[in-house]
Structure formats: C-alpha cells, structure tokens
Design a protein around this motif. Structure first.
Motif, PDB file in Angstrom:
ATOM      1  N   LEU B 414       0.426  -7.268  -4.666  1.00 21.01           N
ATOM      2  CA  LEU B 414       0.063  -7.036  -3.262  1.00 21.01           C
ATOM      3  C   LEU B 414       0.648  -5.694  -2.849  1.00 21.01           C
ATOM      4  O   LEU B 414       1.877  -5.498  -2.890  1.00 21.01           O
ATOM      5  CB  LEU B 414       0.610  -8.161  -2.379  1.00 21.01           C
ATOM      6  CG  LEU B 414       0.070  -8.220  -0.945  1.00 21.01           C
ATOM      7  CD1 LEU B 414       0.292  -9.619  -0.364  1.00 21.01           C
ATOM      8  CD2 LEU B 414       0.692  -7.210  -0.021  1.00 21.01           C
ATOM      9  N   LEU B 415      -0.209  -4.780  -2.459  1.00 17.33           N
ATOM     10  CA  LEU B 415       0.239  -3.435  -2.055  1.00 17.33           C
ATOM     11  C   LEU B 415       0.068  -3.277  -0.549  1.00 17.33           C
ATOM     12  O   LEU B 415      -1.050  -3.287  -0.040  1.00 17.33           O
ATOM     13  CB  LEU B 415      -0.610  -2.369  -2.752  1.00 17.33           C
ATOM     14  CG  LEU B 415      -0.187  -1.869  -4.120  1.00 17.33           C
ATOM     15  CD1 LEU B 415      -1.154  -0.757  -4.565  1.00 17.33           C
ATOM     16  CD2 LEU B 415       1.230  -1.320  -4.087  1.00 17.33           C
ATOM     17  N   ASP B 416       1.201  -3.165   0.147  1.00 14.11           N
ATOM     18  CA  ASP B 416       1.170  -2.873   1.581  1.00 14.11           C
ATOM     19  C   ASP B 416       1.345  -1.359   1.724  1.00 14.11           C
ATOM     20  O   ASP B 416       2.447  -0.831   1.595  1.00 14.11           O
ATOM     21  CB  ASP B 416       2.311  -3.652   2.254  1.00 14.11           C
ATOM     22  CG  ASP B 416       2.550  -3.199   3.688  1.00 14.11           C
ATOM     23  OD1 ASP B 416       1.769  -2.375   4.202  1.00 14.11           O
ATOM     24  OD2 ASP B 416       3.533  -3.673   4.282  1.00 14.11           O
ATOM     25  N   HIS B 417       0.237  -0.685   1.955  1.00 11.61           N
ATOM     26  CA  HIS B 417       0.279   0.788   1.964  1.00 11.61           C
ATOM     27  C   HIS B 417       1.103   1.336   3.121  1.00 11.61           C
ATOM     28  O   HIS B 417       1.634   2.444   3.034  1.00 11.61           O
ATOM     29  CB  HIS B 417      -1.144   1.339   2.004  1.00 11.61           C
ATOM     30  CG  HIS B 417      -1.919   1.071   0.764  1.00 11.61           C
ATOM     31  ND1 HIS B 417      -1.779   1.791  -0.386  1.00 11.61           N
ATOM     32  CD2 HIS B 417      -2.819   0.101   0.476  1.00 11.61           C
ATOM     33  CE1 HIS B 417      -2.588   1.320  -1.320  1.00 11.61           C
ATOM     34  NE2 HIS B 417      -3.220   0.282  -0.829  1.00 11.61           N
ATOM     35  N   GLY B 449      -3.610  -2.370   4.709  1.00 15.92           N
ATOM     36  CA  GLY B 449      -3.103  -1.223   5.459  1.00 15.92           C
ATOM     37  C   GLY B 449      -3.414   0.143   4.890  1.00 15.92           C
ATOM     38  O   GLY B 449      -2.545   1.001   4.855  1.00 15.92           O
ATOM     39  N   HIS B 450      -4.654   0.373   4.470  1.00 12.37           N
ATOM     40  CA  HIS B 450      -4.997   1.731   4.019  1.00 12.37           C
ATOM     41  C   HIS B 450      -6.253   2.210   4.725  1.00 12.37           C
ATOM     42  O   HIS B 450      -7.012   1.409   5.276  1.00 12.37           O
ATOM     43  CB  HIS B 450      -5.153   1.780   2.499  1.00 12.37           C
ATOM     44  CG  HIS B 450      -6.310   0.988   1.980  1.00 12.37           C
ATOM     45  ND1 HIS B 450      -7.560   1.514   1.871  1.00 12.37           N
ATOM     46  CD2 HIS B 450      -6.384  -0.295   1.550  1.00 12.37           C
ATOM     47  CE1 HIS B 450      -8.378   0.593   1.381  1.00 12.37           C
ATOM     48  NE2 HIS B 450      -7.693  -0.517   1.177  1.00 12.37           N
ATOM     49  N   ARG B 451      -6.460   3.498   4.684  1.00 12.88           N
ATOM     50  CA  ARG B 451      -7.510   4.094   5.505  1.00 12.88           C
ATOM     51  C   ARG B 451      -8.913   3.878   4.935  1.00 12.88           C
ATOM     52  O   ARG B 451      -9.898   4.064   5.644  1.00 12.88           O
ATOM     53  CB  ARG B 451      -7.267   5.604   5.635  1.00 12.88           C
ATOM     54  CG  ARG B 451      -6.124   5.898   6.554  1.00 12.88           C
ATOM     55  CD  ARG B 451      -5.996   7.378   6.793  1.00 12.88           C
ATOM     56  NE  ARG B 451      -4.669   7.704   7.292  1.00 12.88           N
ATOM     57  CZ  ARG B 451      -4.166   8.917   7.277  1.00 12.88           C
ATOM     58  NH1 ARG B 451      -4.857   9.912   6.778  1.00 12.88           N
ATOM     59  NH2 ARG B 451      -2.968   9.140   7.747  1.00 12.88           N
ATOM     60  N   ALA B 481      -2.720   3.309   6.675  1.00 16.59           N
ATOM     61  CA  ALA B 481      -3.307   3.213   8.018  1.00 16.59           C
ATOM     62  C   ALA B 481      -2.240   2.650   8.954  1.00 16.59           C
ATOM     63  O   ALA B 481      -1.045   2.698   8.636  1.00 16.59           O
ATOM     64  CB  ALA B 481      -4.548   2.319   7.959  1.00 16.59           C
ATOM     65  N   ARG B 482      -2.648   2.103  10.085  1.00 14.35           N
ATOM     66  CA  ARG B 482      -1.657   1.617  11.045  1.00 14.35           C
ATOM     67  C   ARG B 482      -1.467   0.105  10.995  1.00 14.35           C
ATOM     68  O   ARG B 482      -0.386  -0.397  11.152  1.00 14.35           O
ATOM     69  CB  ARG B 482      -2.067   2.037  12.456  1.00 14.35           C
ATOM     70  CG  ARG B 482      -1.934   3.541  12.686  1.00 14.35           C
ATOM     71  CD  ARG B 482      -2.305   3.879  14.112  1.00 14.35           C
ATOM     72  NE  ARG B 482      -3.631   3.317  14.450  1.00 14.35           N
ATOM     73  CZ  ARG B 482      -4.065   3.152  15.677  1.00 14.35           C
ATOM     74  NH1 ARG B 482      -3.307   3.493  16.693  1.00 14.35           N
ATOM     75  NH2 ARG B 482      -5.266   2.642  15.901  1.00 14.35           N
TER      76      ARG B 482
END
Lengths: 319, 593
Positions: B414-417, B449-451, B481-482
């Motif tokens: 799991l990657l939380d950017h 959480g990525h753009r 991202a936010r």
C-alpha cells in the motif's frame, strides 16, 4: 476423421505481394534442400504463414505437413493406431516427422508459431532434421535408424519470445519479415487478396487460371534444382566464404557451409555457371543473421548496412 | 446499407458481415455485459443459417477438450474446435482475459488460418477453419493480452452500452420471475446478406489503408476493414466497393476519425442517451453534400491507455473511453510471452491448483487427467485382458494434469503518496521487494493520494506481474495529491490479501502486507465508497483507518509492517497506533527521530 475438401485453394504464390526475403529463402531451400530449414520471424499479420502455404501448394500441390500447437509426442514421432489397438490389432501409425520426411514424401515440415511449441518437441524435431535419422523407443516399440529427410520451415512472432540460440543455429536460413511499407503496397495487397477471394466463388476455370503463373515459376525452380550439382563453386568463392565467416567470428563451419550452399542455389536460380561474390553477398544475410552474436535470450539482431559492408570488405580482400 | 448509428446497429452490422464472410470471424466485444454474449452467438447462428454448433470456451478448457476427445468406444475423436463440413462452429469466449492458455493459443492459430490440424493421442484431424469466434473482454484488461492474440480479433466493438435503454416496470416485474427476454437488447431480425462479393476499386483500397493508419498497422486490420466494406457493399446491392462503403464499415468497426459521411447517405442521429455509442468521437458533419474527407488517421492520435485499474465499488459517473486497439499504444504493457507454456518453477513441488496446461505420466492417483489416462488404458485393453474385457486402469496408465505454476508467496504493497513528499522510499522498500523477487511472489499494489488517480477520494488496486513490472517504477515516481483515503486503501488491501490467500497456494508466513504511510488519513471511508467529497472531516479519516486496520489483525499468517517517513512533524504516534491496530510493526529509517 475430418479432412478438408481438396484441393486447398490458397493465394497463388506468384500473387503474394512483396515478401521478397521470405520468397528467396523458401526458393533456396527448395532448390538446394541441403541448406537446411527456413525460419521466418516477423510481427503479427505480415503474411508469413500465407507465403509458406502458398509456396508449398505451388511446389508440392498441397499444403505442407503441419505440426500444430498442442500436438502430443506420439503424433510427432509416431505411435500405435489407437482405433486399431482398441480392436485388438497393433498397427504402427507414423508420426508427422515421417509423414513429412519419410520415403516419397514432400520433405517439408511446417511449424507455425514455432516459438510457442513445447521445447521437448522442438528438440526431437531438430534432432531428426539435423541427423536425418529418427529413432523411436516408446510403448514397447523399438524403431531404429528410420531415415527421414525433410526441411523444417518455421514461422514465429518474436513478440512471444525468441528461440534458443542452439535451436536457431539448426536453421539454415533465417529471414526477417516486415509489414509492407508503402500505402500503395498495402492497397495492392488488399486488392490482390480480395480479388482472389472473389475468384473462389466464381467459375472454376478462372480459379485454375490464377495458378498458371505458379506452374511456370515451379518449372523454373525445378530446372534450377536440377542445375545445382553442375554449378561450380570455385576455390575463390570458398575462400571468400571463409573470410566472411572469420569477419563475423563464426564458430564451427555450419555457417559458411550454409552460405556456400545457399549461394550455389542462388546461382542456379539465376542460371549462372559458377558461384561469385554477388551470390555470396545475397546469401550472407539469410545464413548468418542468426549465427553472429545473438544474445542468450534468443533475440535476433537485425542485419544492417554495416553487416553488408563487412561482407563486401571480406569478399574484396579474399578476391 | 447496414447502419452504424448505435451500438446495437454496430453489433448487428458486424455480426451480419461475419455471417456473410467467415474471414471476418474474429470479433472482440469490449465491455460487453457477460449475460449477452450467448444471445449474440445465437443471433449470429441464425444469420448464418443452417446447422450451427455453439461452443463456449473458458478457463476450464485444455488441449484435451479442444483438439481431441474420446467417443463412446473410448477411441479418440475430434475435439470441440474441430469443424465438420456443413455445420458452422461458433466459438464463444465470455472473458478472453481469463480464458485458459489452451484457448488463447488455439484462437491464435485458428482464426483466419487457411487450414487446421489436430494431432493428439493417436488422432489426426484436418479441416478448413470457417468458425466465427465471438469473444468478450473488459476493455481495461485488453491491454494485458498478447498483441499476437488481439491481432486475430481484428473486428472490435465497444459494447458497454449494449442493453435496454428503457425498462418498463412490467419488464422488471417479469424479470423477477425469470422472464428476462424483455431486458435483452432488441436486435433486428437476422437478415443474411446474399449475392456475389463486390469488387474493390483501387480508390477504395487506398482509402482502407488510409483509414486504418500507418505502415505499422497489422495487415489483418486492413483486410478486416476491406472485407467489412465488401459486405456493406453487398448490403447496398452494389457491384463495387466504393468510398461510402469503406466509411460505413469503418464506423461499424469503430475506427476513430475516419471520415465525414456523405450527405446522401441515410443516417439516424446518434442517440443522445448514449454518447459513446458511435465509437467515433472525432467525426463531424459533412461540410456540403458529397464531401468525403479523410481526417486524422486512427493510429497516430490513439489516446493514452488507462492502466488496468480494478476499481473498487461504483465507478465514476462517466467511464473513461477505452481505445478499441489498446495494443497500439506505446504505454500498453502486455504480459510477457503470454501465449507460451510457462516455465516450470524451480522448487519442484507439484501443485493441484491452477489452470491445466497439459498432462504427464504419473504413478499416483492424484489430480488425474482423465482423458489421457483412459486413452492410455484403452490402448492396451484388448492386449492385456482379451476381447470384450472391461476397461481396467493400471498404475502405468495414470496421467496427471500438468498445471500452470502459481506463486506461493504474496506481497500487498500500500503506497500512500502523500506521505512521500520529501522521502525516497526505495531504500526502505528494498528488503521487501528483494524478498518478493526471490520468492517470485504475487504482487499487488494499492495506491492512494496521487495526482494521476481517476478519483482522488478512492484507492486504486493494480495486480503486477512481479516486482519487475514497470508499473511499480511508475508508481514510485508519482506526484502526491492532497487527499489521503487511507481507510479505503486499507480496506482494499485487506480484500486483496484475502483474495490472494484464497486463490493462490500461499504458504503460511509467506504473505506480507507492507503499508507506506504516515497514517494521516483525511478521507472517511464512506466518502471514498460513495466517491463524494465530504463536507467536514475532522478525525473521521484517521479513526476510520484505525477501525479498518483492525481487520488486518484477523488475517491469518500475514505479516504486516508500516513503513513510516523519517520526518514525522505532526501526529508522531499515528503510525504506531496503526501498526498496533494491525498487530504489525513499524519500520523507520535508521537515525529517524
């Protein structure tokens, strides 16, 4: 058993547009079978199979003996006829290798998508092709030294992975097949194919007429095949072949022998009395492309203008 | 002339063309509703006319059913794909992406071939293939398929919109009792094309090549369009194939940006309810009657292919348009050597799970390959026991299934950017990726959480071919991202781990859940599930993440680690709370405060 309705009407060979490299390789292998098999490699939809089948129909009057995906080894090397066995009679059923290369056979075994075939089947076939001998020890049967003589023709799409270098080396000739380049050529392919398909639904005499040129082409190839033994290979040509092999750092002599045999077939097709440097230069890409520095992955390096320059340098130095 | 205004028109049109010309027999319906393909096959059979045999091929079909089978007397007999003169075979593949390897290999060698042979178990059969192959596949999965296989399906239709636009209450009530006819799309009555094939003019042939695209386009695509144009010309009772027939065929086959349509040609407006139905989002009305203008060729402006995201929950309101030929995109990443029989794994353990890819001699009655075993015993029945003796199977006859090797280890990453703003996570991940590589583990990637995300509020799941899959590298390069839908990501990770444990022979202790995060979730789970921006968040995102994380602790024999960033300026305890909830541990770079 389901059999196709004979005869197989595939696109006449002489109507196949472009594909000059593959055509040349198939013709060389037919005129001089000792050159070894032909491997055509190219991306999807480049008419490799169409060309091979059209060629087989032209020279043999039938589609080639074809080894299908999913074949079991009993059908490749031979096995008991199971229908008869169930009735209590043991009858040997020759496999595809004997069907292609046994006595009085066409001498071509065609493997479409050869790189999708299981490795152990490819090994069996290549052993038989290289030695001319088939030995069967299975199901209580011992058949030793069955003479088989056939040329292996394989086609493959390199997108699905390559062949091992050891397997590549067993093919006398390897040819890259590319898509037709120009829009004009593509349009010509379309009109040719669709016109032939229209003939299939038309009067039979028009369809037969479509194969007239094939008959003439086959006649020329048969004449060349008869001429091959008479074509002289001068010592100078052998020296040139050796020099080319040295330039490409080839191991063994299989490459230069294949090159000389192919050059002699080219000379016979051209009606020349002896092999010269031009014939060797024409034969070199087909016979050496898979024998110089191929990576272990089996990915072939394309023949380049630089390779042509090496051939020219070697022949001029030796000549 | 055949119509191409709606998706129903296009499917009916392409099937009508395929009924007329068997060489158009490789048809791929992208995003077709799975329950519709059987009805389409029957409709195609009715259009062809005469006896037809419809066979459905899927994950269970191996070489021993496709090429050869055994008759009542136990003698080998032609298998499901062998064709008999006078009977049309219609091969139906409900999900091409999940079909058995034997099915995809058979499709590759049979579709469009001049001749076919089967040589197995003492049987030789040969026939001329005239079968029609009707396959369906989710568009998002198509790019993973072998381009070689996709090439055989030169006729494509985007079929997501095929359905009944208006359902009456009476039809819905009838469907409750199993009368679903009213919910099926209303195809026109089958109208077979008759007549001699039209002659293609040089002008039309040139037009075909222009429409299909540049020199790299496969010839099968040219031929498919040309043959479809010929069928369209027959439907128009024209002796020659003209430009308008090529244009109409291009519309049927969904080539983009083909042309404006001649004003003289009758046409219905596209249904406003189905804007994606035309498959031609660049076509514009003709400038004046008779205009035939070639616009942008299809291939050069093929849009980027969306990656194969298995979106959880309901999708976005408007599904992204998928190209019909995803293999043309430079971004397409098909499985390597997808049509080859896979190499054997090194540990030598036999598995009784996984798709069957062959049979091999075996001395044990385990995972028996019944046909191969019975045929082997039948060969010797009379010799061993005499005429009329019952069939007896000896140990030496036993054949077992050879199965596609499957991973016995799993990594869910799991990657939380949003936690990686100034942190190169590669070094922290290296031990886990190295383990996954050496174990040849199944790798799943969950990203939040990525753009590049389709929806900022939702996590995305991707199944990778391994740690060397380029998608992983691409993921490590993404910009944050936010929004941080951590709860949704963890929920998806738990689902994924359960699926891996259930569907693969994963050994105990050989499953890792690696969570790269600072645990500062800011999207409540419900907001992610509904894909609606929440009005206020407060701690809901964090609390939901901790609640969901407790589910990880219930996963049997799964090892869990939280990789937290070195700089934790706020909420420094959160990663530890998360790890506690998951019954896992926290790993942070050496020297981190």
């Amino acid at each position: 058993m389901i059999e196709p309705t004979p005869p197989p009407f595939v696109l006449p060979y002489t109507r196949v547009v472009a594909q000059e490299g593959l055509k040349k390789a198939l013709e060389i292998a037919y005129v001089s079978p000792s050159v070894g098999g032909v491997l055509a490699t190219g991306r999807r939809g480049t008419a490799k199979s169409t060309t091979v089948r059209a060629f087989a129909r032209m020279v043999f009057g039938d589609l080639p003996v074809t080894l299908p995906i999913g074949a079991t080894d009993d059908r490749v090397v031979g096995g008991w006829n199971i229908d008869k066995l169930l009735q209590g009679t043991s009858t040997w059923m020759p496999g595809l290798i004997e069907e292609a290369g046994g006595e009085g056979r066409t001498g071509v075994l065609y493997i479409d998508e050869i790189n999708l075939l299981e490795d152990h089947l490819v090994n069996i076939i290549l052993d038989a092709a290289a030695t001319g001998i088939l030995t069967v020890q299975r199901d209580g049967v011992s058949r030793r030294n069955v003479a088989v003589w056939f040329n292996l023709v394989g086609t493959m799409n390199p997108e699905e992975g390559g062949l091992r270098p050891q397997l590549l080396d067993r093919f006398g000739l390897v040819v890259w097949v590319d898509s037709a380049g120009s829009a004009g050529e593509r349009a010509e392919i379309l009109t040719t194919v669709l016109e032939f398909e229209r003939l299939l639904t038309g009067p039979p005499d028009q369809l037969r007429a479509a194969y007239t040129a094939d008959g003439q082409r086959r006649g020329r190839l048969d004449a060349a095949r008869e001429r091959v033994p008479a074509v002289v290979v001068p010592e100078k040509a052998a020296t040139m072949a050796g020099a080319i092999a040295a330039e490409f750092s080839l191991e063994g002599h299989r490459g230069e022998l294949a090159m000389l045999r192919a050059a002699r077939a080219i000379a016979a097709i051209a009606g020349a009395a002896e092999v010269n440097a031009a014939h060797l230069a024409e034969a070199a890409p087909l016979t050496l492309v898979h024998r110089r520095g191929t990576s272990e992955s089996g990915t072939l390096r394309r023949w380049s203008a630089e390779d042509d320059a090496i051939v020219a340098r070697a022949t001029s130095a030796a000549g | 002339m055949l119509r191409a205004d709606t998706v129903t028109d296009r499917i009916a049109g392409t099937l009508t063309c395929a009924a007329f010309d068997h060489r158009l027999g490789g048809i791929l319906l992208l995003d077709l509703r799975p329950d519709l393909i059987g009805g389409l096959a029957s409709w195609l059979a009715a259009t062809i006319g005469g006896p037809a045999r419809i066979v459905t091929l899927g994950a269970d079909d191996g070489d021993d059913t496709l090429w050869v089978t055994a008759d009542a007397g136990l003698a080998p007999a032609p298998g499901r794909l062998a064709e008999s003169p006078g009977t049309t075979l219609i091969a139906v593949i409900p999900d091409l992406a999940r079909a058995n390897l034997a099915v995809t290999r058979a499709a590759t060698v049979l579709i469009g071939a001049d001749g076919a042979v089967a040589d197995r178990h003492g049987l030789h059969a040969a026939w001329r293939p005239r079968a029609r192959w009707l396959a369906a596949c989710p568009a998002a999965d198509a790019e993973r398929l072998s381009p070689h296989l996709l090439d055989r399906f030169a006729v494509r239709v985007a079929a997501a919109d095929l359905g009944t636009p208006a359902r009456t209450p009476a039809e819905l009530v009838a469907a409750l009792d199993g009368h679903t006819t009213g919910l099926l799309p209303a195809l026109p009555d089958p109208a077979p094309l008759t007549g001699p094939p039209a002659v293609m003019t040089a002008e039309a042939a040139t037009l075909v090549t222009t429409v299909v695209g540049g020199p790299a386009a496969p010839h099968r695509r040219d031929l498919a369009l040309a043959r479809a144009a010929r069928a369209v010309a027959v439907s128009d009772r024209s002796a020659t194939v003209e430009a308008r027939h090529v244009h109409r065929a291009a519309e049927l086959l969904g080539f983009r940006g083909t042309s404006t349509r001649p004003a003289a040609a009758p046409a219905r407006p596209a249904s406003p309810a189905h804007p994606a139905a035309t498959g031609d989002d660049t076509a514009t009305p003709p400038a004046r009657p008779g205009d035939v203008e070639i616009r942008t060729p299809a291939r050069p402006d093929t849009p980027p292919v969306p990656t194969s995201v298995l979106a959880p929950g309901p999708g976005p309101a408007t599904a992204p348009r998928q190209p019909l030929y995803p293999e043309d995109s430079p971004d397409a990443m098909p499985d390597f050597a997808g049509l080859r029989v896979p190499w054997q794994r090194a540990d030598g353990r036999r598995s009784t799970r996984g798709p069957i890819i062959g049979a091999e001699p075996s001395g044990r009655p385990v995972d028996i390959a019944y046909l191969a075993t019975v045929l082997e015993a039948a060969k010797f029945r009379r010799v061993r026991h005499g005429a009329g003796a019952p069939l007896r199977i000896h140990v030496s006859d036993l054949r077992s299934n050879r199965r596609q090797p499957q991973p016995d280890a799993a990594l869910v990453l799991l990657l939380d950017h949003t936690s990686r703003r100034d942190w190169d996570v590669t070094a922290a991940l290296a031990p886990y990726l190295g383990w996954a590589y050496t174990r040849r583990a199944a790798v799943s990637l969950i990203e939040i959480g990525h753009r590049d995300a389709d929806s900022e509020l939702q996590a995305e799941r991707r199944r990778l071919s391994g740690v060397l899959d380029p998608l992983l590298n691409a993921a490590l390069d993404r910009a944050p991202a936010r929004a941080t839908p951590l709860a949704h990501g963890l929920d998806l990770a738990i689902q994924e781990m359960r699926l891996r444990r259930r569907n693969l022979p994963v050994r105990d202790g050989e499953a890792w859940l690696v969570v790269v995060t600072d645990a500062r979730g800011n999207v409540p789970l419900e907001a992610s599930q509904r894909n609606v921006m929440p009005r206020s968040v407060s701690r809901a995102g964090i609390d939901d993440a901790l609640t969901v994380a407790a589910g990880v602790a219930g996963l049997r024999a799964v090892r869990t680690v939280v990789l937290a960033p070195p700089e934790l300026s706020h909420y420094r305890d959160l990663p530890f709370a998360l790890a506690d909830a998951m019954a896992g541990m926290v790993a942070r770079p050496d020297g981190a405060p």
